[in-house]
Design a protein around this motif. Structure first.
Motif, PDB file in Angstrom:
ATOM      1  N   LEU A 155       0.855  -1.187   0.000  1.00 27.00           N
ATOM      2  CA  LEU A 155       0.000   0.000   0.000  1.00 27.00           C
ATOM      3  C   LEU A 155       0.891   1.237   0.000  1.00 27.00           C
ATOM      4  CD1 LEU A 155      -2.770   1.360   0.206  1.00 27.00           C
ATOM      5  CD2 LEU A 155      -2.608   1.131   2.693  1.00 27.00           C
ATOM      6  N   ILE A 156       0.874   1.994  -1.104  1.00 29.45           N
ATOM      7  CA  ILE A 156       1.708   3.183  -1.265  1.00 29.45           C
ATOM      8  C   ILE A 156       0.807   4.418  -1.250  1.00 29.45           C
ATOM      9  CG2 ILE A 156       3.432   4.362  -2.673  1.00 29.45           C
ATOM     10  CD1 ILE A 156       4.346   1.618  -1.666  1.00 29.45           C
ATOM     11  N   LEU A 157       0.949   5.250  -0.195  1.00 28.71           N
ATOM     12  CA  LEU A 157       0.153   6.470  -0.046  1.00 28.71           C
ATOM     13  C   LEU A 157       1.019   7.713   0.105  1.00 28.71           C
ATOM     14  CD1 LEU A 157      -2.505   5.165   2.524  1.00 28.71           C
ATOM     15  CD2 LEU A 157      -2.698   5.229   0.038  1.00 28.71           C
ATOM     16  N   ARG A 158       2.279   7.613  -0.161  1.00 20.72           N
ATOM     17  CA  ARG A 158       3.214   8.684   0.133  1.00 20.72           C
ATOM     18  C   ARG A 158       2.952   9.940  -0.704  1.00 20.72           C
ATOM     19  NH1 ARG A 158       8.379   5.691  -2.613  1.00 20.72           N
ATOM     20  NH2 ARG A 158       8.026   6.302  -4.770  1.00 20.72           N
ATOM     21  N   SER A 159       3.403  11.068  -0.178  1.00 21.56           N
ATOM     22  CA  SER A 159       3.385  12.355  -0.889  1.00 21.56           C
ATOM     23  C   SER A 159       2.001  12.725  -1.387  1.00 21.56           C
ATOM     24  CB  SER A 159       4.398  12.343  -2.052  1.00 21.56           C
ATOM     25  OG  SER A 159       5.709  12.144  -1.575  1.00 21.56           O
ATOM     26  N   ASN A 160       1.054  12.790  -0.439  1.00 24.20           N
ATOM     27  CA  ASN A 160      -0.292  13.263  -0.708  1.00 24.20           C
ATOM     28  C   ASN A 160      -0.676  14.270   0.377  1.00 24.20           C
ATOM     29  OD1 ASN A 160      -1.767  11.851  -3.060  1.00 24.20           O
ATOM     30  ND2 ASN A 160      -0.660  10.173  -2.088  1.00 24.20           N
ATOM     31  N   PHE A 175      -5.675  -5.515   7.402  1.00 23.69           N
ATOM     32  CA  PHE A 175      -4.399  -5.566   6.669  1.00 23.69           C
ATOM     33  C   PHE A 175      -3.623  -6.841   7.005  1.00 23.69           C
ATOM     34  CE2 PHE A 175      -5.340  -0.986   7.035  1.00 23.69           C
ATOM     35  CZ  PHE A 175      -5.335  -0.633   5.699  1.00 23.69           C
ATOM     36  N   SER A 176      -4.294  -7.962   6.970  1.00 19.78           N
ATOM     37  CA  SER A 176      -3.706  -9.220   7.423  1.00 19.78           C
ATOM     38  C   SER A 176      -2.535  -9.686   6.563  1.00 19.78           C
ATOM     39  CB  SER A 176      -4.776 -10.313   7.466  1.00 19.78           C
ATOM     40  OG  SER A 176      -5.341 -10.525   6.178  1.00 19.78           O
ATOM     41  N   LYS A 177      -2.480  -9.267   5.296  1.00 19.71           N
ATOM     42  CA  LYS A 177      -1.406  -9.698   4.401  1.00 19.71           C
ATOM     43  C   LYS A 177      -0.407  -8.582   4.097  1.00 19.71           C
ATOM     44  CE  LYS A 177      -3.055 -13.845   3.638  1.00 19.71           C
ATOM     45  NZ  LYS A 177      -2.346 -15.070   4.062  1.00 19.71           N
ATOM     46  N   LEU A 178      -0.555  -7.415   4.717  1.00 16.29           N
ATOM     47  CA  LEU A 178       0.269  -6.263   4.371  1.00 16.29           C
ATOM     48  C   LEU A 178       1.733  -6.494   4.728  1.00 16.29           C
ATOM     49  CD1 LEU A 178      -0.234  -3.442   3.161  1.00 16.29           C
ATOM     50  CD2 LEU A 178      -0.194  -2.546   5.491  1.00 16.29           C
ATOM     51  N   ARG A 179       2.609  -6.233   3.749  1.00 14.95           N
ATOM     52  CA  ARG A 179       4.052  -6.373   3.951  1.00 14.95           C
ATOM     53  C   ARG A 179       4.794  -5.058   3.766  1.00 14.95           C
ATOM     54  NH1 ARG A 179       5.470 -11.793   3.954  1.00 14.95           N
ATOM     55  NH2 ARG A 179       3.763 -13.200   3.388  1.00 14.95           N
ATOM     56  N   ILE A 180       4.259  -4.174   2.929  1.00 12.22           N
ATOM     57  CA  ILE A 180       4.905  -2.886   2.664  1.00 12.22           C
ATOM     58  C   ILE A 180       3.846  -1.802   2.745  1.00 12.22           C
ATOM     59  CG2 ILE A 180       6.137  -1.477   0.963  1.00 12.22           C
ATOM     60  CD1 ILE A 180       7.230  -4.090  -0.223  1.00 12.22           C
ATOM     61  N   ILE A 181       4.103  -0.752   3.535  1.00 10.21           N
ATOM     62  CA  ILE A 181       3.214   0.409   3.596  1.00 10.21           C
ATOM     63  C   ILE A 181       4.074   1.662   3.621  1.00 10.21           C
ATOM     64  CG2 ILE A 181       3.040   0.247   6.122  1.00 10.21           C
ATOM     65  CD1 ILE A 181       0.183   1.430   5.832  1.00 10.21           C
ATOM     66  N   ASP A 182       3.738   2.644   2.814  1.00 13.66           N
ATOM     67  CA  ASP A 182       4.495   3.897   2.737  1.00 13.66           C
ATOM     68  C   ASP A 182       3.526   5.052   2.960  1.00 13.66           C
ATOM     69  OD1 ASP A 182       6.108   6.059   2.216  1.00 13.66           O
ATOM     70  OD2 ASP A 182       6.952   5.251   0.348  1.00 13.66           O
ATOM     71  N   LEU A 183       3.668   5.718   4.112  1.00 15.30           N
ATOM     72  CA  LEU A 183       2.809   6.846   4.485  1.00 15.30           C
ATOM     73  C   LEU A 183       3.580   8.157   4.509  1.00 15.30           C
ATOM     74  CD1 LEU A 183       0.977   5.190   7.529  1.00 15.30           C
ATOM     75  CD2 LEU A 183       0.251   5.230   5.135  1.00 15.30           C
ATOM     76  N   SER A 184       4.792   8.170   4.019  1.00 15.23           N
ATOM     77  CA  SER A 184       5.683   9.319   4.158  1.00 15.23           C
ATOM     78  C   SER A 184       5.167  10.555   3.428  1.00 15.23           C
ATOM     79  CB  SER A 184       7.077   8.959   3.628  1.00 15.23           C
ATOM     80  OG  SER A 184       7.026   8.581   2.271  1.00 15.23           O
ATOM     81  N   ASN A 185       5.578  11.719   3.920  1.00 14.67           N
ATOM     82  CA  ASN A 185       5.283  13.008   3.292  1.00 14.67           C
ATOM     83  C   ASN A 185       3.781  13.253   3.162  1.00 14.67           C
ATOM     84  OD1 ASN A 185       5.953  15.501   2.196  1.00 14.67           O
ATOM     85  ND2 ASN A 185       6.148  14.713   0.111  1.00 14.67           N
ATOM     86  N   ASN A 186       3.087  13.139   4.296  1.00 12.31           N
ATOM     87  CA  ASN A 186       1.676  13.470   4.389  1.00 12.31           C
ATOM     88  C   ASN A 186       1.467  14.385   5.594  1.00 12.31           C
ATOM     89  OD1 ASN A 186      -0.214  12.053   2.358  1.00 12.31           O
ATOM     90  ND2 ASN A 186       1.241  10.432   2.890  1.00 12.31           N
ATOM     91  N   ARG A 187       0.218  14.542   6.032  1.00 12.36           N
ATOM     92  CA  ARG A 187      -0.084  15.445   7.136  1.00 12.36           C
ATOM     93  C   ARG A 187      -0.782  14.725   8.292  1.00 12.36           C
ATOM     94  NH1 ARG A 187      -2.266  20.649   3.515  1.00 12.36           N
ATOM     95  NH2 ARG A 187      -0.369  20.833   2.244  1.00 12.36           N
ATOM     96  N   PHE A 188      -0.428  13.481   8.488  1.00 12.19           N
ATOM     97  CA  PHE A 188      -0.978  12.743   9.608  1.00 12.19           C
ATOM     98  C   PHE A 188      -0.544  13.375  10.925  1.00 12.19           C
ATOM     99  CE2 PHE A 188      -0.817   9.224   6.395  1.00 12.19           C
ATOM    100  CZ  PHE A 188      -2.187   9.010   6.337  1.00 12.19           C
TER     101      PHE A 188
END
Length: 233
Positions: A155-160, A175-188
């Motif tokens: 799941l790639i969500l970066r830079s939004n 997210f039982s099968k999630l291996r890679i997640i990218d949340l970088s460069n957001n406003r969380f």
């Protein structure tokens, strides 16, 4: 070319009468795989795309395509498993038309100019393994509802412009099968939910012989693999 079922025009430097600097070439209706990545194609995705009802792969990444995505996208073919439009200039919102029982395993719309929210109809894509929505202008809260997708690996969500608190899961883990997640460069804001990290067992090394990496996740999707890997590896 009535019997043609695959059209691969990727990675070319064609010139003259075969110049790939114009609109998308029209394929025969029986085309199964339409691959035209890494060219200089321009213009919008034309309406004839909606007639390719047995298409399995649509890979138009890294071109100069623009405009709104057609509303049929996500529901024009019962067979579509790969939708890769990354690295273009598409704008507007992503159509909320992904239908139930979709076979889509890879969706990559990263590096475009989309705005708005993540389309909730993606919840219908129960076979989805890779979702790339990075590097544009999505304004939304963390899509915890994607956690019900049983096969989602990446799941790639970066830079939004994602914002707000990433809340602890209320029931179960998700997210039982999630291996890679990218949340970088957001406003969380707030803290990362510790329960999620405890629950995401697919990220943990349990048996080294069973490890799967991005190459393995995408290996069954053929030509799209190299394009995706070049962006995310």
């Amino acid at each position: 070319m009535q019997n043609l079922n695959a059209l691969n025009l990727s990675h070319n430097l064609l010139t003259g009468s075969n110049n790939l600097q114009g609109p998308l070439p029209v394929p025969p209706l029986g085309t199964v795989n339409y691959l035209a990545s890494n060219n200089s194609l321009t213009g919008e995705i034309p309406s004839w795309i909606c007639n390719l009802n047995i298409l399995e792969s649509l890979v138009l990444s890294h071109n100069n395509l623009s405009g709104l995505l057609p509303q049929c996208l996500g529901n024009f073919s019962d067979e579509l498993s790969v939708l890769d439009l990354q690295g273009n200039n598409f704008f507007g919102t992503i159509p909320n038309t992904f239908f139930k029982e979709s076979r889509l395993g890879v969706i990559d719309l990263s590096h475009n100019l989309f705005e708005g929210r993540i389309p909730r109809s993606l919840i219908n894509c129960s076979k989805l393994e890779f979702l790339g929505l990075g590097n544009y202008q999505i304004s939304d809260t963390f899509p915890s509802w994607l956690g019900t997708l049983p096969k989602l690996n990446v799941l790639i969500l970066r830079s939004n412009i994602f914002y707000g608190v990433i809340e602890e899961p209320r029931t179960g883990c998700g997210f039982s099968k999630l291996r890679i997640i990218d949340l970088s460069n957001n406003r969380f804001s707030g803290n990362l939910p510790s329960k999620s990290f405890l629950c995401w067992n697919a990220m943990k090394i349990v048996n080294a012989s069973e490890l799967r990496y991005l190459q393995d996740v995408l290996s069954s999707y053929g030509q799209v693999t190299n394009n995706v890997l070049s962006t995310y590896d």
